[in-house]
Design a protein around this motif. Sequence first.
Motif, PDB file in Angstrom:
ATOM      1  N   ILE A  67       0.836  -1.202   0.000  1.00 18.50           N
ATOM      2  CA  ILE A  67       0.000   0.000   0.000  1.00 18.50           C
ATOM      3  C   ILE A  67       0.867   1.248   0.000  1.00 18.50           C
ATOM      4  N   VAL A  68       1.885   1.279   0.852  1.00 20.20           N
ATOM      5  CA  VAL A  68       2.762   2.454   0.948  1.00 20.20           C
ATOM      6  C   VAL A  68       3.564   2.635  -0.327  1.00 20.20           C
ATOM      7  N   GLN A  69       3.984   1.546  -0.943  1.00 22.92           N
ATOM      8  CA  GLN A  69       4.715   1.645  -2.201  1.00 22.92           C
ATOM      9  C   GLN A  69       3.813   2.197  -3.294  1.00 22.92           C
ATOM     10  N   THR A  70       2.547   1.766  -3.312  1.00 20.65           N
ATOM     11  CA  THR A  70       1.592   2.229  -4.310  1.00 20.65           C
ATOM     12  C   THR A  70       1.189   3.677  -4.069  1.00 20.65           C
ATOM     13  N   ASP A  71       0.976   4.028  -2.793  1.00 18.02           N
ATOM     14  CA  ASP A  71       0.531   5.379  -2.443  1.00 18.02           C
ATOM     15  C   ASP A  71       1.330   5.895  -1.251  1.00 18.02           C
ATOM     16  N   ALA A  88       1.618   8.670  -0.049  1.00 17.72           N
ATOM     17  CA  ALA A  88       0.919   9.710   0.719  1.00 17.72           C
ATOM     18  C   ALA A  88      -0.105   9.122   1.686  1.00 17.72           C
ATOM     19  N   ASP A  89      -0.299   7.818   1.681  1.00 16.70           N
ATOM     20  CA  ASP A  89      -1.251   7.181   2.590  1.00 16.70           C
ATOM     21  C   ASP A  89      -0.611   7.074   3.971  1.00 16.70           C
ATOM     22  N   LEU A  90      -0.818   8.110   4.782  1.00 16.54           N
ATOM     23  CA  LEU A  90      -0.177   8.176   6.092  1.00 16.54           C
ATOM     24  C   LEU A  90      -0.706   7.129   7.061  1.00 16.54           C
ATOM     25  N   ALA A  91      -1.971   6.785   6.949  1.00 11.00           N
ATOM     26  CA  ALA A  91      -2.524   5.757   7.832  1.00 11.00           C
ATOM     27  C   ALA A  91      -1.831   4.421   7.584  1.00 11.00           C
ATOM     28  N   ALA A  92      -1.642   4.065   6.327  1.00  4.55           N
ATOM     29  CA  ALA A  92      -0.957   2.813   5.999  1.00  4.55           C
ATOM     30  C   ALA A  92       0.509   2.875   6.399  1.00  4.55           C
ATOM     31  N   ALA A  93       1.141   4.017   6.167  1.00  5.04           N
ATOM     32  CA  ALA A  93       2.546   4.165   6.547  1.00  5.04           C
ATOM     33  C   ALA A  93       2.716   4.038   8.058  1.00  5.04           C
ATOM     34  N   PHE A  94       1.798   4.650   8.809  1.00 12.03           N
ATOM     35  CA  PHE A  94       1.843   4.544  10.270  1.00 12.03           C
ATOM     36  C   PHE A  94       1.703   3.088  10.709  1.00 12.03           C
ATOM     37  N   GLN A  95       0.751   2.369  10.110  1.00 11.63           N
ATOM     38  CA  GLN A  95       0.568   0.957  10.458  1.00 11.63           C
ATOM     39  C   GLN A  95       1.775   0.112  10.050  1.00 11.63           C
ATOM     40  N   LEU A  96       2.385   0.464   8.928  1.00 13.65           N
ATOM     41  CA  LEU A  96       3.601  -0.235   8.513  1.00 13.65           C
ATOM     42  C   LEU A  96       4.698  -0.023   9.555  1.00 13.65           C
ATOM     43  N   GLY A  97       4.863   1.213  10.004  1.00 16.01           N
ATOM     44  CA  GLY A  97       5.865   1.502  11.035  1.00 16.01           C
ATOM     45  C   GLY A  97       5.587   0.748  12.324  1.00 16.01           C
ATOM     46  N   ARG A  98       4.330   0.713  12.746  1.00 12.63           N
ATOM     47  CA  ARG A  98       3.968  -0.030  13.964  1.00 12.63           C
ATOM     48  C   ARG A  98       4.253  -1.516  13.787  1.00 12.63           C
ATOM     49  N   THR A  99       3.972  -2.027  12.590  1.00 14.26           N
ATOM     50  CA  THR A  99       4.228  -3.446  12.333  1.00 14.26           C
ATOM     51  C   THR A  99       5.722  -3.725  12.381  1.00 14.26           C
ATOM     52  N   TRP A 100       6.517  -2.854  11.782  1.00 16.30           N
ATOM     53  CA  TRP A 100       7.976  -3.034  11.848  1.00 16.30           C
ATOM     54  C   TRP A 100       8.455  -3.028  13.295  1.00 16.30           C
ATOM     55  N   LEU A 101       7.885  -2.151  14.118  1.00 14.39           N
ATOM     56  CA  LEU A 101       8.271  -2.141  15.532  1.00 14.39           C
ATOM     57  C   LEU A 101       7.912  -3.461  16.208  1.00 14.39           C
ATOM     58  N   ARG A 102       6.728  -3.992  15.909  1.00 12.39           N
ATOM     59  CA  ARG A 102       6.292  -5.242  16.529  1.00 12.39           C
ATOM     60  C   ARG A 102       7.199  -6.413  16.163  1.00 12.39           C
ATOM     61  N   VAL A 103       7.774  -6.381  14.966  1.00  8.15           N
ATOM     62  CA  VAL A 103       8.646  -7.489  14.565  1.00  8.15           C
ATOM     63  C   VAL A 103      10.124  -7.175  14.796  1.00  8.15           C
ATOM     64  N   GLY A 104      10.395  -6.090  15.515  1.00  2.10           N
ATOM     65  CA  GLY A 104      11.767  -5.770  15.902  1.00  2.10           C
ATOM     66  C   GLY A 104      12.599  -5.073  14.851  1.00  2.10           C
ATOM     67  N   GLN A 105      11.977  -4.508  13.845  1.00  4.93           N
ATOM     68  CA  GLN A 105      12.710  -3.820  12.782  1.00  4.93           C
ATOM     69  C   GLN A 105      12.740  -2.303  13.059  1.00  4.93           C
ATOM     70  N   LEU A 106      13.475  -1.940  14.095  1.00  5.29           N
ATOM     71  CA  LEU A 106      13.525  -0.554  14.565  1.00  5.29           C
ATOM     72  C   LEU A 106      14.074   0.397  13.504  1.00  5.29           C
ATOM     73  N   GLU A 107      15.096  -0.021  12.810  1.00 10.84           N
ATOM     74  CA  GLU A 107      15.708   0.873  11.813  1.00 10.84           C
ATOM     75  C   GLU A 107      14.775   1.152  10.642  1.00 10.84           C
ATOM     76  N   GLN A 108      14.018   0.138  10.201  1.00  9.91           N
ATOM     77  CA  GLN A 108      13.055   0.368   9.133  1.00  9.91           C
ATOM     78  C   GLN A 108      11.956   1.328   9.603  1.00  9.91           C
ATOM     79  N   ALA A 109      11.497   1.139  10.828  1.00 14.34           N
ATOM     80  CA  ALA A 109      10.472   2.033  11.374  1.00 14.34           C
ATOM     81  C   ALA A 109      11.006   3.457  11.481  1.00 14.34           C
ATOM     82  N   ARG A 110      12.245   3.594  11.936  1.00 16.64           N
ATOM     83  CA  ARG A 110      12.851   4.925  12.072  1.00 16.64           C
ATOM     84  C   ARG A 110      12.996   5.606  10.704  1.00 16.64           C
ATOM     85  N   ALA A 111      13.451   4.863   9.713  1.00 15.08           N
ATOM     86  CA  ALA A 111      13.601   5.434   8.367  1.00 15.08           C
ATOM     87  C   ALA A 111      12.251   5.872   7.815  1.00 15.08           C
ATOM     88  N   LEU A 112      11.239   5.060   8.034  1.00 12.63           N
ATOM     89  CA  LEU A 112       9.897   5.415   7.581  1.00 12.63           C
ATOM     90  C   LEU A 112       9.406   6.676   8.290  1.00 12.63           C
TER      91      LEU A 112
END
Length: 129
Positions: A8-12, A14-38
């Motif tokens: 979703i984020v790659q397609t759009d 500007a979709d901040l809701a999806a980007a926020f959920q992607l960041g939260r998901t990265w945090l849940r799976v321990g991908q802190l650096e990906q969440a920080r970059a996002l």
Amino acid sequence: ALAQYQQIVQTDPADLAAAFQLGRTWLRVGQLEQARALAQNMLATSPSAYQPHLLAARIALEQADAAAALASLRQAASLAPTNSAAQVLIGDTYLAAGRLDDMCSAYGAALALEPRSNTALIGLSRVYL
């Protein structure tokens, strides 16, 4: 969920809701650096949106940096004064820091915005447990 949010984020971007959920998901799976970059990308492209600041706060909380989390949360609350999510996270941050009076105020503010907020009610009840 991770792959779906990424698509979703790659397609759009500007979709901040999806980007926020992607960041939260990265945090849940321990991908802190990906969440920080996002979060940094979101802040750069949408500085007046509250979601990047909420994500930055969650990252700071993950690193036990309450001061940085509170700064991001205050910014989010100022950008979206009718959204209770920032107030709930402020309450969570104060609870973790043992600042119970501030915690009660933050959860109270969240409940004033959303009287049936389960997360605020649960957070507020923690002071009595």
